[in-house]
Every structure is written in structure tokens, then in C-alpha cells.
Design an enzyme around this catalytic site. Structure first.
Site, short mmCIF file in Angstrom:
data_model
loop_
_atom_site.label_atom_id
_atom_site.label_comp_id
_atom_site.label_asym_id
_atom_site.label_seq_id
_atom_site.Cartn_x
_atom_site.Cartn_y
_atom_site.Cartn_z
N GLY A 53 0.77 -1.24 0.00
CA GLY A 53 0.00 0.00 0.00
C GLY A 53 0.80 1.29 0.00
N TRP A 55 2.05 2.97 -2.55
CA TRP A 55 1.57 3.88 -3.60
C TRP A 55 0.22 4.48 -3.17
CZ3 TRP A 55 2.67 2.73 -9.46
CH2 TRP A 55 4.04 2.63 -9.65
N ASP A 85 -5.78 -5.40 -5.02
CA ASP A 85 -4.67 -6.38 -4.98
C ASP A 85 -5.22 -7.76 -4.67
OD1 ASP A 85 -1.36 -5.93 -4.69
OD2 ASP A 85 -2.11 -7.86 -3.96
N ASP A 101 -8.25 -10.20 -8.38
CA ASP A 101 -7.24 -10.46 -9.41
C ASP A 101 -7.52 -9.51 -10.58
OD1 ASP A 101 -5.77 -11.46 -11.49
OD2 ASP A 101 -6.21 -13.56 -11.06
N ASP A 126 1.51 -1.13 -10.31
CA ASP A 126 2.87 -1.53 -9.90
C ASP A 126 2.92 -3.06 -9.78
OD1 ASP A 126 5.48 -1.19 -9.00
OD2 ASP A 126 4.90 -0.96 -6.90
N LYS A 166 4.30 -0.51 -14.24
CA LYS A 166 5.62 -1.11 -14.13
C LYS A 166 5.85 -2.05 -15.31
CE LYS A 166 6.82 -3.76 -10.45
NZ LYS A 166 7.38 -3.44 -9.14
N1 SAM Z 1 2.68 -0.61 -5.25
C1 SAM Z 1 2.74 -1.47 -4.07
C2 SAM Z 1 3.18 -0.62 -2.91
O1 SAM Z 1 3.65 0.48 -3.15
O2 SAM Z 1 3.03 -1.06 -1.76
C3 SAM Z 1 3.68 -2.63 -4.28
C4 SAM Z 1 3.15 -3.63 -5.27
S1 SAM Z 1 4.03 -5.14 -5.24
C5 SAM Z 1 5.53 -4.72 -6.04
C6 SAM Z 1 3.23 -6.09 -6.46
C7 SAM Z 1 1.82 -6.50 -6.09
O3 SAM Z 1 1.20 -7.04 -7.25
C8 SAM Z 1 1.73 -7.58 -5.01
O4 SAM Z 1 1.09 -7.09 -3.87
C9 SAM Z 1 0.88 -8.68 -5.68
O5 SAM Z 1 -0.07 -9.27 -4.81
C10 SAM Z 1 0.17 -7.89 -6.78
N2 SAM Z 1 -0.35 -8.70 -7.87
C11 SAM Z 1 0.34 -9.59 -8.66
N3 SAM Z 1 -0.49 -10.16 -9.55
C12 SAM Z 1 -1.73 -9.61 -9.32
C13 SAM Z 1 -3.01 -9.82 -9.93
N4 SAM Z 1 -3.17 -10.68 -10.94
N5 SAM Z 1 -4.07 -9.12 -9.46
C14 SAM Z 1 -3.91 -8.25 -8.42
N6 SAM Z 1 -2.72 -8.02 -7.82
C15 SAM Z 1 -1.64 -8.69 -8.26
#
Ligand code: SAM
Length: 316
Positions: A53, A55, A85, A101, A126, A166
Site C-alpha cells: 500500500g 503507492w 490487490d 485479481d 505496480d 511497471k
Molecule cells: N505498489 C505497491 C506498494 O507500493 O506497496 C507494491 C506492489 S508489489 C511490487 C506487487 C503487487 O502485485 C503484489 O502485492 C501482488 O499481490 C500484486 N499482484 C500480482 N499479480 C496480481 C493480480 N493478478 N491481481 C492483483 N494483484 C496482483
């Protein structure tokens, strides 16, 4: 690596704890904003793949809290921030959370419903899969997340809006650039200073959302598949034909963040309080249900010779 050692080797990890951010990624979004002014005039935002969280915290601190605390605020028409997320997230003031998802159409529907017929000014994503270290595979899975993000964009972003996503730089970067250019006349790939040089991560900053005339979101995938194929796409001047030889595309790539600021690839000495020893801070908000939690439980259970309880079975 111990926490103090990580504090030394990763200045943005330490600074994130000092400034109350849940993750060092907060600095990436802040540095992108320094360069591209992405929050200018923004009232509605979608934060895709938002956990834990940081961002969303940036969005809350930059958009929601200043509007709420403004002297003339009546608590109405405050900025709308919707965060999604797979993982649950601890609450953040002014942020509506959806657990789901982003590759699932139903998640997109839930997001759209929150906007109640209005459109977003900004969508940020992200998203990252669990990285395998196999670059081609990681890049492919990452590109699927971006395309899921783009699908949501085509439903919720207003014309003229911005999309930040990203990306992993690899052999298909030009193709991705061309796909994004179908919808955004200005696309720049940016590398914030807080993102390590050793990482293939970068961010696509897409400005001025302008879908092709007559575009129907149902046709998104058909349209994207045509980019880079020999016949190309008729209605774009950037991407028709192959992406090699005379048609090779040159991608605007920009380092962003104060160049005299902290370097994410350098170690910095640890500050000592009143000449005493260095005290490492606890993380601001540990993940509330991290995917590795069950693996740790299973490992512990097996090291104690305990038979795996039913609710820990891998396919539950
Ligand atoms: N922007 C976030 C922050 O600042 O705290 C960090 C994000 S982290 C690098 C990547 C996130 O992508 C993870 O929490 C993961 O659960 C989520 N993620 C990956 N595949 C996903 C999907 N298909 N649907 C939703 N979230 C997904």
C-alpha cells in the site's frame, strides 16, 4: 541480511521506514511525479496491484488528505482512490480497497462500479508476479499484468488521462511500447533513482489517453495482437509492420528523480542517535496475509514432525 545491514545497503528501505511508508516503492511513484507531474488536477485514481500500500499512501497524502484538510473543505467531493490487490491490505485513509485479481473481468467490473459512471484521471499499476529469475518468463507474466491493467484503463480512464505501469525491460519492450502508443500519443519509459540499476524494472508513463476512433474495449486483444505482425495496424503511424530494420522503434527512456539525491545502488553510513548505537526501525506495516506465511507454517510443522493439518494443505 539483517535489518540494520539492509538499512545500510538500501537507503530507500531505511528512508521509507523513517517517513512512514509501507514500502520503498513509494519513492518510485514520488520520483515519477517529480518528473511528470502526474497528480496535477487528479480527482479520481485507480491503484492496481496496490499491496502492501505505499503507492496508495502516496495517493492519500498527495490527493486525499490535502483536500480533506483544506480550510474550505466541507468533506464533500473528496478525491476518490480505489486500490486493488490479490492480497488484503491494512486500511489507508481515503482509499477504498478491493481484494481481487486484475486479470479477472469481475474485478474490473467492481472497480468500474465504484466510479459510478464517472471516469478516472489516473490509473497506476505496480503489479509484479513472483519473479522466477527466468527473464523471458518474468517479462511475459509482467506483460500480461500490464495488458490486464490496460483492459481496466480502456473501461475507466477518461480521455486525456494518464496510465503509469511497471514494466520489465526485455526483448519485447518495443512491442509493448507500440501497443501502448495505440492508446497514448506520449509514452515514456522512466527509471526512477530509487529503482536499482541492476533491476530490469522501469515504468511506462503514458499520457493523454486517446483510444483509436470507434474503439470498443471488446476489441482490445485483437487490436494489440495486430501490432508487430507483418500486416501491422492501419490506423497507427508508429507501429505498422515489423519492429525491426527500417521500422525499428526508438523508445524515449528517461532517468527520473533528483540526480543529486540518494543512489539506490550505494551503501550509506547509518545515523547514530546522540552518538549511541544505530537503532533500526520496525517496518511501518507488515503485510497482513503474505503469500509466504503458509509456506513458513508448513515448514515449521514439518520440522516439528507434525502431520500437515487439513487447513494447511497446499490446494485449500
Ligand atoms: N505498489 C505497491 C506498494 O507500493 O506497496 C507494491 C506492489 S508489489 C511490487 C506487487 C503487487 O502485485 C503484489 O502485492 C501482488 O499481490 C500484486 N499482484 C500480482 N499479480 C496480481 C493480480 N493478478 N491481481 C492483483 N494483484 C496482483
Amino acid at each position: 541480511m539483517g535489518r540494520a545491514s539492509r538499512d545500510k545497503r538500501d537507503i530507500y528501505y531505511r528512508k521509507a521506514k523513517e517517513e512512514g511508508w509501507r514500502a520503498r516503492s513509494a519513492f518510485k511513484l514520488l520520483q515519477i511525479d517529480e518528473e511528470f507531474d502526474i497528480f496535477e488536477g487528479v480527482k479520481r485514481v485507480v491503484d492496481l496491484c496496490a499491496a502492501p500500500g505505499s503507492w496508495s499512501q502516496v495517493l492519500s497524502r498527495k490527493l486525499y488528505l490535502p483536500a480533506k484538510l483544506a480550510p474550505d473543505s466541507k468533506g464533500e467531493n473528496l478525491p476518490l482512490i480505489v486500490a486493488i490487490d490479490l492480497q488484503p491490505m491494512a486500511p489507508i485513509e481515503g482509499v477504498i480497497q478491493v481484494q481481487g485479481d486484475i486479470t479477472n473481468a469481475r474485478t474490473a467490473e467492481v472497480v468500474i462500479r465504484h466510479f459510478d459512471g464517472c471516469k478516472a484521471d489516473l490509473v497506476v499499476c505496480d503489479g509484479a508476479p513472483d519473479v522466477t529469475g527466468l527473464h523471458d518468463m518474468d517479462e511475459f507474466v509482467q506483460s500480461q499484468l500490464i495488458l490486464a491493467g490496460l483492459t481496466i484503463v480502456t473501461h475507466v480512464l477518461k480521455e486525456g488521462g494518464k496510465f503509469i505501469a511497471k514494466i520489465f525491460r526485455g526483448k519485447d519492450t518495443s512491442l509493448l511500447y507500440c501497443q501502448l502508443k495505440l492508446f497514448f500519443p506520449v509514452v515514456t519509459f522512466a527509471k526512477p533513482k530509487s529503482s536499482r540499476n541492476s533491476s530490469i524494472e522501469a515504468f511506462a508513463v503514458c499520457e493523454n489517453y486517446s483510444p483509436p476512433e470507434g474503439f470498443d474495449p471488446k476489441d482490445l486483444h485483437r487490436l494489440l495482437e495486430k501490432v508487430g505482425s507483418p500486416s501491422g495496424v492501419d490506423d497507427t503511424d508508429c507501429c505498422s509492420g515489423w519492429l525491426e530494420g527500417p521500422n525499428k522503434v526508438y523508445i524515449p527512456f528517461l532517468a527520473c528523480g533528483d540526480l543529486s539525491g540518494y543512489d539506490s545502488d550505494r551503501s550509506y553510513p547509518l545515523p547514530k542517535v546522540d552518538g549511541g548505537t544505530y537503532q533500526s526501525l520496525d517496518p511501518v506495516q507488515p503485510p497482513i496475509a503474505p503469500p509466504y506465511k503458509r509456506a513458513l507454517e508448513l515448514k515449521k510443522a514439518s520440522s516439528q514432525g507434525v502431520r500437515e493439518p487439513e487447513n494447511l494443505s497446499l490446494d485449500s
